[in-house]
Enzyme design. Structure first.
Site, mmCIF file in Angstrom:
data_model
loop_
_atom_site.group_PDB
_atom_site.id
_atom_site.type_symbol
_atom_site.label_atom_id
_atom_site.label_comp_id
_atom_site.label_asym_id
_atom_site.label_seq_id
_atom_site.Cartn_x
_atom_site.Cartn_y
_atom_site.Cartn_z
ATOM 1 N N GLU A 37 0.823 -1.211 0.000
ATOM 2 C CA GLU A 37 0.000 0.000 0.000
ATOM 3 C C GLU A 37 0.862 1.268 0.000
ATOM 4 O OE1 GLU A 37 -3.690 0.164 -0.012
ATOM 5 O OE2 GLU A 37 -2.830 2.039 -0.717
ATOM 6 N N GLY A 73 6.871 11.301 2.707
ATOM 7 C CA GLY A 73 7.173 11.759 4.062
ATOM 8 C C GLY A 73 7.144 10.590 5.037
ATOM 9 N N LYS A 115 5.431 3.889 -10.076
ATOM 10 C CA LYS A 115 4.096 3.874 -9.470
ATOM 11 C C LYS A 115 3.003 3.629 -10.510
ATOM 12 C CE LYS A 115 5.692 6.776 -5.686
ATOM 13 N NZ LYS A 115 5.969 8.164 -5.293
HETATM 14 N N1 HSE Z 1 10.232 10.358 -3.607
HETATM 15 C C1 HSE Z 1 8.872 9.939 -3.533
HETATM 16 C C2 HSE Z 1 7.979 11.144 -3.793
HETATM 17 C C3 HSE Z 1 8.603 9.365 -2.169
HETATM 18 O O1 HSE Z 1 8.479 12.273 -3.747
HETATM 19 O O2 HSE Z 1 6.800 10.977 -4.074
HETATM 20 C C4 HSE Z 1 7.284 8.695 -2.035
HETATM 21 O O3 HSE Z 1 7.158 7.580 -2.878
#
Ligand code: HSE
Length: 401
Positions: free
Chosen positions: A124, A298, A200
């Site tokens: 998740e 974060g 992603k």
């Molecule tokens: N480096 C990623 C971002 C961290 O800034 O979204 C979270 O996946």
């Protein structure tokens, strides 16, 4: 009693441990069984940490301890994480990970192992940080045929773009601020050049369409070429520049996943998603559209998702409930970007102004020797053909969803 091991004591790993102990009582109630963290794996020493007694450096300590049935992988990268996660799953230990690179590269294989061994592989936290998106897509939206997914999938670049737009901050200053806040990847090029968002969208595409989509097959552009003129033209046009990860199902049954900056019109909620926030819009045949919004990066927002996975793994016990997708030959499943149909913002040298007639387009701005316009919806190949021989300064897709 189930014992947990946390792999990696960096930003997300330490957040996972701290959040677990902060809310331990209610977490145990929700899990329906006693839980505790037995080990934290890291090659570094943390002598001043209140959890120093749990630190180990050898993965075999965890692998060989049958008491440990739940593992949270927060190391990042594939090099070590892949072997560690695979070995844990092969031993029947459930694994929750925040590691998008690992899921995007090895998801199909690790999910298949989890299924075979009767444990779970949850991720998740790998997309959207705090936002519930994997489980909603797998469970709450399971009745739908998903037709498209699009959104802001990287907090660092959204933070940088917001600071550049609203505070006239320099790119480099905004990036170092994002790094200090723990948003950026170890190598922030992965954020800035779109690779993190690509991983992603690969995960969301695999989940939505049931076949593994590999990052190498996904057209990816970042935000490093975005200029103040692009941002100003987006405003004149009626929107904002956002780095978008998108995928949609095509009539030929292939899918079109890609990552690129887009002009997003003001009427689209995504245009007002700012700072480190992410937003994911899902379209399905029954729901029309659903949008998910929250902090995309974060320490604690990401830990929130990891700890939730730990709770679900504890509840699932030895039942495998993780979604599974097939491995796939992307060459027959993923459409080429040249066949993507889109409207496109284009800026050319004013000396090439005549090309605008070929598109029947209206001018957005004509200043400093450069003129900009938006093409009608055409395939990217057709747009390229019409622009042959023209010096193109900037090209940015328009988000249609
Ligand atoms: N480096 C990623 C971002 C961290 O800034 O979204 C979270 O996946």
């Amino acid at each position: 009693m189930a014992k947990i091991a946390v792999l990696g004591f960096g930003v997300v790993g330490s957040g996972t441990v701290e959040l677990f102990y902060r809310n331990k009582e209610s977490i145990i109630k929700k899990a329906g069984k006693d839980l505790d963290i037995k080990y934290i794996l890291d090659i570094r020493d943390f002598p001043d940490s209140p959890y120093a007694d749990k630190l180990v450096k050898d993965i075999n300590v965890i692998l060989n301890d049958d008491e440990v049935t739940l593992v949270a992988e927060c190391m990042g990268g594939v090099k070590f994480a892949y072997g560690f996660v695979k070995d844990c799953l092969l031993k029947g230990k459930s694994v929750a990970t925040s590691n998008k690179e690992l899921v995007a590269q090895k998801g199909a294989e690790l999910l298949a192992i989890a299924k075979e061994k009767g444990c779970n592989f949850f991720f998740e936290a790998s997309v959207g940080g705090a936002i519930p998106i994997i489980r909603p897509m797998h469970q709450c939206l399971a009745a739908n045929e998903i037709t498209a997914v699009a959104g802001i999938l990287n907090g660092t670049t959204n933070f940088i773009l917001t600071k550049m737009i609203e505070e006239n901050m320099k790119f480099s200053d905004a990036l170092s601020m994002a790094q200090k806040l723990g948003y950026a990847e170890a190598d922030p090029t992965a954020d800035v050049e779109g690779l993190d968002a690509c991983r992603k969208i690969c995960i969301l595409s695999s989940l939505a369409f049931g076949k593994h989509v590999y990052p190498d097959n996904v057209h990816t552009e970042g935000i490093s070429a975005i200029t103040p003129r692009d941002i100003a033209d987006a405003e004149k046009w009626g929107g904002a520049v956002k780095l978008i990860g998108a995928v949609r199902k095509l009539d030929n049954n292939k899918i079109m996943p890609y990552v690129a900056p887009h002009f997003v019109c003001r009427e689209n909620l995504i245009s007002s998603v700012n700072d480190v926030f992410n937003a994911v819009m899902v379209s399905g045949d029954a729901i029309d559209k659903a949008m998910f919004y929250g902090r995309g990066a974060g320490k604690f927002p990401t830990a929130s998702a990891v700890v939730a996975d730990i709770i679900d793994m504890a509840k699932a016990d030895k039942t495998s409930i993780s979604q599974v997708w097939e491995d796939a030959d992307n060459s027959t499943f993923v459409e080429k970007i040249e066949n993507n149909e889109t409207e496109m913002y284009v800026r050319v040298k004013s000396s090439d102004k005549a090309v605008i007639e070929k598109f029947g387009a209206e001018i957005i701005s004509d200043e400093n020797g450069e003129v900009s316009f938006v093409t009608p919806c055409l395939s990217e190949k057709e747009i390229e053909e019409k622009l042959t021989g023209v010096e193109v300064v900037s090209k940015i897709r328009i988000l249609a969803m």
